[in-house]
Design an enzyme around this catalytic site. Sequence first.
Site, PDB file in Angstrom:
ATOM      1  N   ASP A 158     -22.580  79.387  43.745  1.00  0.00           N
ATOM      2  CA  ASP A 158     -23.110  80.227  42.683  1.00  0.00           C
ATOM      3  C   ASP A 158     -22.135  81.391  42.550  1.00  0.00           C
ATOM      4  O   ASP A 158     -21.378  81.686  43.489  1.00  0.00           O
ATOM      5  CB  ASP A 158     -24.514  80.710  43.058  1.00  0.00           C
ATOM      6  CG  ASP A 158     -25.113  81.631  42.004  1.00  0.00           C
ATOM      7  OD1 ASP A 158     -24.886  81.382  40.804  1.00  0.00           O
ATOM      8  OD2 ASP A 158     -25.782  82.604  42.378  1.00  0.00           O
ATOM      9  N   ASP A 214     -22.649  84.954  40.752  1.00  0.00           N
ATOM     10  CA  ASP A 214     -23.165  86.307  40.920  1.00  0.00           C
ATOM     11  C   ASP A 214     -24.058  86.385  42.154  1.00  0.00           C
ATOM     12  O   ASP A 214     -25.024  85.638  42.293  1.00  0.00           O
ATOM     13  CB  ASP A 214     -23.951  86.722  39.676  1.00  0.00           C
ATOM     14  CG  ASP A 214     -24.189  88.215  39.621  1.00  0.00           C
ATOM     15  OD1 ASP A 214     -23.577  88.949  40.420  1.00  0.00           O
ATOM     16  OD2 ASP A 214     -24.998  88.657  38.785  1.00  0.00           O
ATOM     17  N   GLY A 228     -30.861  84.624  39.236  1.00  0.00           N
ATOM     18  CA  GLY A 228     -30.792  83.171  39.284  1.00  0.00           C
ATOM     19  C   GLY A 228     -31.422  82.444  38.117  1.00  0.00           C
ATOM     20  O   GLY A 228     -31.426  81.219  38.084  1.00  0.00           O
ATOM     21  N   ARG A 259     -30.756  83.852  30.735  1.00  0.00           N
ATOM     22  CA  ARG A 259     -30.871  85.089  29.969  1.00  0.00           C
ATOM     23  C   ARG A 259     -32.201  85.164  29.216  1.00  0.00           C
ATOM     24  O   ARG A 259     -32.866  86.204  29.213  1.00  0.00           O
ATOM     25  CB  ARG A 259     -29.702  85.197  28.991  1.00  0.00           C
ATOM     26  CG  ARG A 259     -29.598  86.556  28.291  1.00  0.00           C
ATOM     27  CD  ARG A 259     -28.469  86.534  27.280  1.00  0.00           C
ATOM     28  NE  ARG A 259     -27.235  86.025  27.889  1.00  0.00           N
ATOM     29  CZ  ARG A 259     -26.243  85.499  27.194  1.00  0.00           C
ATOM     30  NH1 ARG A 259     -26.319  85.386  25.882  1.00  0.00           N
ATOM     31  NH2 ARG A 259     -25.144  85.070  27.814  1.00  0.00           N
ATOM     32  N   SER A 271     -24.803  81.312  34.344  1.00  0.00           N
ATOM     33  CA  SER A 271     -24.294  82.338  33.441  1.00  0.00           C
ATOM     34  C   SER A 271     -23.358  81.756  32.397  1.00  0.00           C
ATOM     35  O   SER A 271     -22.486  80.942  32.702  1.00  0.00           O
ATOM     36  CB  SER A 271     -23.552  83.415  34.234  1.00  0.00           C
ATOM     37  OG  SER A 271     -22.908  84.331  33.362  1.00  0.00           O
ATOM     38  N   ARG A 272     -23.514  82.198  31.167  1.00  0.00           N
ATOM     39  CA  ARG A 272     -22.598  81.810  30.112  1.00  0.00           C
ATOM     40  C   ARG A 272     -21.322  82.669  30.153  1.00  0.00           C
ATOM     41  O   ARG A 272     -20.392  82.450  29.395  1.00  0.00           O
ATOM     42  CB  ARG A 272     -23.293  81.944  28.749  1.00  0.00           C
ATOM     43  CG  ARG A 272     -24.532  81.065  28.609  1.00  0.00           C
ATOM     44  CD  ARG A 272     -25.259  81.307  27.297  1.00  0.00           C
ATOM     45  NE  ARG A 272     -24.499  80.837  26.162  1.00  0.00           N
ATOM     46  CZ  ARG A 272     -24.531  79.593  25.693  1.00  0.00           C
ATOM     47  NH1 ARG A 272     -25.300  78.688  26.276  1.00  0.00           N
ATOM     48  NH2 ARG A 272     -23.817  79.241  24.638  1.00  0.00           N
ATOM     49  N   ASN A 273     -21.317  83.661  31.038  1.00  0.00           N
ATOM     50  CA  ASN A 273     -20.157  84.544  31.182  1.00  0.00           C
ATOM     51  C   ASN A 273     -19.337  84.217  32.422  1.00  0.00           C
ATOM     52  O   ASN A 273     -18.446  84.979  32.796  1.00  0.00           O
ATOM     53  CB  ASN A 273     -20.631  86.007  31.273  1.00  0.00           C
ATOM     54  CG  ASN A 273     -21.269  86.485  29.989  1.00  0.00           C
ATOM     55  OD1 ASN A 273     -20.646  86.464  28.935  1.00  0.00           O
ATOM     56  ND2 ASN A 273     -22.522  86.911  30.068  1.00  0.00           N
ATOM     57  N   ASP A 304     -27.618  82.536  46.564  1.00  0.00           N
ATOM     58  CA  ASP A 304     -28.260  83.771  47.018  1.00  0.00           C
ATOM     59  C   ASP A 304     -29.662  83.936  46.454  1.00  0.00           C
ATOM     60  O   ASP A 304     -30.299  84.961  46.704  1.00  0.00           O
ATOM     61  CB  ASP A 304     -27.418  84.985  46.609  1.00  0.00           C
ATOM     62  CG  ASP A 304     -27.545  85.304  45.127  1.00  0.00           C
ATOM     63  OD1 ASP A 304     -27.464  84.352  44.308  1.00  0.00           O
ATOM     64  OD2 ASP A 304     -27.732  86.486  44.782  1.00  0.00           O
TER      65      ASP A 304
END
Length: 214
Positions: free
Chosen positions: A9, A11, A46, A49, A116-118, A170
């Site tokens: 993962d 972030d 996790g 959005r 995440s799309r980022n 996490d």
Amino acid sequence: MEIKGVIFDLDGVLCSTDRFHFAAWQSLAQQLSIPFTEADNRRMRGVSRMESLGILLEKADRAFSPAERASLASAKNDRYRALLAGLSPADLSEDTKQALATLRAMGLKLAVGSSSRNARFILDRLGLADFFDAVADGTEIARSKPDPEVFLLAARKLALPPARCLVVEDASAGISAAVAGGFAAAGISTAKDDERAVFHLANLSDLAALLARG
């Protein structure tokens, strides 16, 4: 258990952008006159959005249409990406750098599996854009964690079956996704003590030693 690949993962595992998420959601909450706390922010860890927006809007005094929700989510993401622009390789800890280098030297395939799309933007800012063998992110999936789709996609990109991959997470939702997809999971940070994880990591540098033992 013969592990050939590790799926991280992003972030909360490789880096922390939690402060940026919090600031962006808090800005939106203030705009809407909705209270927003660190505890609310932790609930968003996790998940997607739009699911995160749903958590924020639980305290709203009115309903929001799908179009309004889409606009709010977009505004949050714009603010978040503006904050992310401040990320640099200096935000990557020495422990993370060493762990990734050691795992690579062990001959393991390495991937990122993030809802995440980022994700690619963050990896680029951290100087990791070309480091991983594969990246699967929120732009390529229809279902976010706890659905295992993103990890299954990462495993396919590595050309490995789930049983030969270890997922490092996490968040409880990420551990759930790993287990649902047939992956072994390693828990770190807030997921360190999750009973479903086969490894419980104080930091990423523990991982190489554990995998070396077989």
